[in-house]
Motif scaffolding. Structure first.
Motif, PDB file in Angstrom:
ATOM      1  N   GLY A 147       0.817  -1.215   0.000  1.00 36.17           N
ATOM      2  CA  GLY A 147       0.000   0.000   0.000  1.00 36.17           C
ATOM      3  C   GLY A 147       0.848   1.262   0.000  1.00 36.17           C
ATOM      4  O   GLY A 147       0.559   2.216  -0.724  1.00 36.17           O
ATOM      5  N   MET A 148       1.914   1.259   0.794  1.00 34.90           N
ATOM      6  CA  MET A 148       2.786   2.424   0.839  1.00 34.90           C
ATOM      7  C   MET A 148       3.540   2.604  -0.475  1.00 34.90           C
ATOM      8  O   MET A 148       3.776   3.740  -0.907  1.00 34.90           O
ATOM      9  CB  MET A 148       3.779   2.291   1.992  1.00 34.90           C
ATOM     10  N   ALA A 149       3.900   1.514  -1.114  1.00 35.79           N
ATOM     11  CA  ALA A 149       4.593   1.612  -2.402  1.00 35.79           C
ATOM     12  C   ALA A 149       3.701   2.315  -3.429  1.00 35.79           C
ATOM     13  O   ALA A 149       4.151   3.208  -4.158  1.00 35.79           O
ATOM     14  CB  ALA A 149       4.968   0.218  -2.893  1.00 35.79           C
TER      15      ALA A 149
ATOM     16  N   ILE B 225      10.766   1.042   1.327  1.00 39.42           N
ATOM     17  CA  ILE B 225      10.103   1.154   0.033  1.00 39.42           C
ATOM     18  C   ILE B 225       9.746   2.601  -0.272  1.00 39.42           C
ATOM     19  O   ILE B 225       9.811   3.046  -1.431  1.00 39.42           O
ATOM     20  CB  ILE B 225       8.839   0.255  -0.029  1.00 39.42           C
ATOM     21  N   THR B 226       9.422   3.375   0.768  1.00 31.01           N
ATOM     22  CA  THR B 226       9.145   4.794   0.562  1.00 31.01           C
ATOM     23  C   THR B 226      10.391   5.522   0.086  1.00 31.01           C
ATOM     24  O   THR B 226      10.338   6.323  -0.849  1.00 31.01           O
ATOM     25  CB  THR B 226       8.649   5.441   1.869  1.00 31.01           C
ATOM     26  N   ALA B 227      11.519   5.228   0.716  1.00 27.63           N
ATOM     27  CA  ALA B 227      12.781   5.862   0.316  1.00 27.63           C
ATOM     28  C   ALA B 227      13.144   5.516  -1.120  1.00 27.63           C
ATOM     29  O   ALA B 227      13.648   6.375  -1.873  1.00 27.63           O
ATOM     30  CB  ALA B 227      13.896   5.434   1.264  1.00 27.63           C
ATOM     31  N   VAL B 228      12.882   4.287  -1.515  1.00 20.54           N
ATOM     32  CA  VAL B 228      13.187   3.872  -2.890  1.00 20.54           C
ATOM     33  C   VAL B 228      12.386   4.690  -3.883  1.00 20.54           C
ATOM     34  O   VAL B 228      12.931   5.195  -4.889  1.00 20.54           O
ATOM     35  CB  VAL B 228      12.894   2.366  -3.078  1.00 20.54           C
ATOM     36  N   PHE B 229      11.092   4.856  -3.650  1.00 16.41           N
ATOM     37  CA  PHE B 229      10.256   5.603  -4.586  1.00 16.41           C
ATOM     38  C   PHE B 229      10.577   7.095  -4.564  1.00 16.41           C
ATOM     39  O   PHE B 229      10.470   7.769  -5.596  1.00 16.41           O
ATOM     40  CB  PHE B 229       8.778   5.366  -4.295  1.00 16.41           C
TER      41      PHE B 229
ATOM     42  N   SER C  14      13.888  16.803  -6.209  1.00 14.46           N
ATOM     43  CA  SER C  14      15.308  16.942  -5.913  1.00 14.46           C
ATOM     44  C   SER C  14      15.533  16.777  -4.411  1.00 14.46           C
ATOM     45  O   SER C  14      15.203  17.663  -3.626  1.00 14.46           O
ATOM     46  CB  SER C  14      15.818  18.317  -6.365  1.00 14.46           C
ATOM     47  N   VAL C  15      16.057  15.617  -4.018  1.00 17.26           N
ATOM     48  CA  VAL C  15      16.284  15.317  -2.614  1.00 17.26           C
ATOM     49  C   VAL C  15      17.698  14.784  -2.434  1.00 17.26           C
ATOM     50  O   VAL C  15      18.123  13.877  -3.164  1.00 17.26           O
ATOM     51  CB  VAL C  15      15.274  14.270  -2.090  1.00 17.26           C
TER      52      VAL C  15
ATOM     53  N   LEU D 263      17.837  11.936   2.646  1.00 16.30           N
ATOM     54  CA  LEU D 263      16.792  10.929   2.505  1.00 16.30           C
ATOM     55  C   LEU D 263      17.095   9.726   3.402  1.00 16.30           C
ATOM     56  O   LEU D 263      16.199   9.204   4.077  1.00 16.30           O
ATOM     57  CB  LEU D 263      16.679  10.482   1.044  1.00 16.30           C
ATOM     58  N   VAL D 264      18.340   9.314   3.421  1.00 14.30           N
ATOM     59  CA  VAL D 264      18.740   8.215   4.308  1.00 14.30           C
ATOM     60  C   VAL D 264      18.531   8.614   5.768  1.00 14.30           C
ATOM     61  O   VAL D 264      18.060   7.821   6.584  1.00 14.30           O
ATOM     62  CB  VAL D 264      20.213   7.828   4.063  1.00 14.30           C
ATOM     63  N   GLY D 265      18.857   9.868   6.091  1.00 13.09           N
ATOM     64  CA  GLY D 265      18.715  10.346   7.456  1.00 13.09           C
ATOM     65  C   GLY D 265      17.276  10.330   7.941  1.00 13.09           C
ATOM     66  O   GLY D 265      16.983   9.857   9.052  1.00 13.09           O
ATOM     67  N   ILE D 266      16.356  10.836   7.124  1.00  8.38           N
ATOM     68  CA  ILE D 266      14.961  10.878   7.561  1.00  8.38           C
ATOM     69  C   ILE D 266      14.357   9.470   7.588  1.00  8.38           C
ATOM     70  O   ILE D 266      13.495   9.172   8.423  1.00  8.38           O
ATOM     71  CB  ILE D 266      14.122  11.822   6.668  1.00  8.38           C
ATOM     72  N   THR D 267      14.837   8.597   6.710  1.00  5.54           N
ATOM     73  CA  THR D 267      14.389   7.199   6.740  1.00  5.54           C
ATOM     74  C   THR D 267      14.819   6.543   8.044  1.00  5.54           C
ATOM     75  O   THR D 267      14.042   5.835   8.689  1.00  5.54           O
ATOM     76  CB  THR D 267      14.961   6.414   5.547  1.00  5.54           C
TER      77      THR D 267
END
Length: 262
Positions: free
Chosen positions: A23-25, A136-140, A150-151, A156-160
Motif C-alpha cells: 500500500g505504501m509503495a 520502500i518509501t525511500a526507494v520511490f 530533488s532530494v 533521505l537516508v537520514g529521515i528514513t
C-alpha cells in the motif's frame, strides 16, 4: 542469522507487513508522480500561508511546491510515520502482553533461553517490522528524480533512519507497557496516545507559539519534524532517538523478568 523466535514473530506479522508495504509503495509512487503537476501551483503556497495552523496540523510547513515541502506534507511529516507506528506499536503490544493473553508466551518462556534473550530477540523483530515500509518509501522518493523531485541522498537516508527509530521507540514503549500491565489493550491505548501527543506537539510547534518550547519533548521532532529532508538527521537527534530505545529496552527487560506469565 535471525533467531527462531524472531522468525516466528515476523512470520506472524507477515501479512500486515506485506499489506502495508504494498500500500505504501502505491501511495508513494502516486505522490512522487503527481509532483510535476503541482510544483508550479502557487495556490498551494497561498493555502499554507493563509491557513498556517491547519496546514501545520497535517505536517505542512514552508513552501509546498518545493521537493522537501511536497514530500514532508504528503509523506514524511505524517503518513509514513503513521504506518510505521501502526506496525511497530501493534507488534510491541502483541509481542508480550498479547501473547500472554492468548497463552502462547508461556511456551516461549519454557524455551531454554533467558528472559533477557527473549526480549532481545523480540526487539530485533520489532526493528525489522519497521524496515519494509520506510525502505520502500525511500526507494520511490529516490526514483522521484525522474519526476523533478530533488532530494539529497544523505538527507533521505537520514529521515528514513529517523522514521525507523521513531517506530522502534514507540514499539518498545508498547512492549514495556504490555510487560508492565499484561494488557494488550492498555499497551496499544497508552502508546498510541503518547505518539499522537508527540505528533501534535511537533507539527503545531511552528505555528503555535506557546507550544514551540515543548517540541524538544517530542520524538516526532527529532525524527521528522526538524527539517530533516533539508538539513539531514542531526547527530543530537539521532542520539536522543537511540537513547530512548536503550532506556525503554532496559526497562522492558527488568519488568519482563518479573512478569507472571500465564
Amino acid at each position: 542469522m535471525l533467531s527462531e523466535l524472531t522468525r516466528i514473530d515476523l512470520r506472524l506479522r507477515r501479512r500486515s507487513m506485506i499489506g502495508y508495504t504494498v500500500g505504501m509503495a502505491v501511495y508513494a509512487f502516486v505522490i512522487v508522480a503527481l509532483y510535476p503537476t503541482f510544483k508550479s501551483d502557487s495556490g498551494l503556497d497561498k493555502f499554507s500561508e493563509g491557513n498556517s495552523t491547519v496546514a501545520a496540523l497535517f505536517g505542512a510547513s514552508g513552501s509546498l511546491t518545493t521537493s522537501s515541502g511536497w514530500l514532508n506534507a504528503n509523506l514524511y511529516a505524517n503518513f509514513v510515520p503513521l504506518v510505521v507506528l501502526l506496525l511497530a506499536i501493534g507488534y510491541g503490544a502483541s509481542s508480550v502482553a498479547g501473547q500472554n493473553e492468548d497463552g502462547t508466551l508461556g511456551t516461549v518462556i519454557a524455551l531454554p533461553i533467558s528472559r533477557r534473550r527473549v526480549v532481545a530477540q523480540k526487539i530485533v523483530a520489532l526493528c525489522l517490522t519497521t524496515v519494509p515500509v520506510a525502505a520502500i518509501t525511500a526507494v520511490f522518493v529516490a526514483v522521484g528524480r525522474a519526476f523533478d523531485l530533488s532530494v539529497d541522498t544523505a538527507h533521505l537516508v537520514g529521515i528514513t533512519l529517523g522514521v525507523l527509530l521513531l517506530g522502534v521507540d514507540f514499539g518498545a514503549l508498547a512492549m514495556l507497557i504490555g510487560a508492565a500491565t499484561a494488557s494488550r489493550g492498555t499497551a496499544l491505548g497508552v502508546s498510541s496516545s503518547v505518539a499522537a501527543a508527540s505528533y501534535l506537539i511537533s507539527s503545531l510547534a511552528p505555528a503555535v507559539h506557546w507550544i514551540e518550547p515543548a517540541r524538544y519533548g517530542s520524538l516526532f521532532f527529532y525524527a521528522v519534524g526538524d527539517g530533516q529532508l533539508v538539513n539531514g538527521l542531526k547527530v543530537p537527534a539521532f542520539v536522543v532517538l537511540v537513547s530512548v530505545t536503550v532506556v525503554l529496552v532496559a526497562a522492558t527487560v527488568v519488568v519482563f523478568e518479573r512478569l507472571d506469565v500465564r
